[in-house]
Design an enzyme around this catalytic site. Sequence first.
Site, short mmCIF file in Angstrom:
data_model
loop_
_atom_site.label_atom_id
_atom_site.label_comp_id
_atom_site.label_asym_id
_atom_site.label_seq_id
_atom_site.Cartn_x
_atom_site.Cartn_y
_atom_site.Cartn_z
N HIS A 14 0.83 -1.21 0.00
CA HIS A 14 0.00 0.00 0.00
C HIS A 14 0.86 1.25 0.00
O HIS A 14 2.02 1.22 0.39
CB HIS A 14 -0.90 0.02 1.23
CG HIS A 14 -0.15 0.15 2.52
ND1 HIS A 14 0.40 -0.94 3.17
CD2 HIS A 14 0.19 1.24 3.29
CE1 HIS A 14 1.02 -0.54 4.27
NE2 HIS A 14 0.92 0.78 4.36
N HIS A 21 5.42 6.06 -0.54
CA HIS A 21 6.33 4.92 -0.62
C HIS A 21 5.53 3.64 -0.42
O HIS A 21 4.39 3.69 0.05
CB HIS A 21 7.43 5.01 0.44
CG HIS A 21 6.91 4.98 1.84
ND1 HIS A 21 6.40 6.10 2.48
CD2 HIS A 21 6.78 3.95 2.74
CE1 HIS A 21 6.00 5.78 3.69
NE2 HIS A 21 6.21 4.48 3.87
#
Length: 246
Positions: free
Chosen positions: A40, A188
Amino acid sequence: MGVALWLCPKRNTPTYDKLITVMSSLNTLFPGSPPKFEPHITITTNISLDLADQSKTKDDVDRILSASAVAMNSLPKNHESLVKLGNVNSQRKFFKKLYFEVEKDPNLVSFARIIRELFVIVPQDIEKENIKQNPQLYTKDNNGNTIRRKPSKKKSKTTEVKEFDTSFIRQAAAYKAAEWSVQEFDPHISLVYSDLWPLHSALWRNINTRISDIDWDIEWEFGVLKLVLCEGDVNDWVVLGSVDIH
């Protein structure tokens, strides 16, 4: 972190499968049993959500996810992919021990800014002002935190509530969110959560080998938005709701 909004690749897609494969492989290189989690990008943490009243929580979750889907679908369709992976990096932080950098695509940044403004900054700042204007509605918990008083079951005189203009708060929130999106938003994809630090050169060689075994010419547009309660142990995190983005 409280409640976070995640942008995830859809299950059973090449992106999802490759990320799950490499995350599982990299986990075995670290001591102990690093927690498992879904691939995610965290759009933002600290989303304002009433977790005390379960019936209200569900309504809030649906409202936030619906508005988030609208915001994402309203982004300009001016390029192919919202998410593009960058280099693999590492930090001392537990949650950023090993991760793929994600390019700060203008549309991704705009989306994060909108969500931060609407569901973090605005409700927090309105609540702060309400505490000032209507202190009678609040009390302190055992830890000294300011919390709303629970409605009394006894019949009592109606408490007068002072109304106040929120337009300036909302206006200021837009500037705060814009500043946050530039200075703090750091998209990220975490690969491993761990306390290990530093990562020695032999470990890095193994990491690079396992990552290079997979074709990382991948990117994704849209995916799934999930509201996740990130409290306590990672294995105890709870997905409160999700919505597919097409």
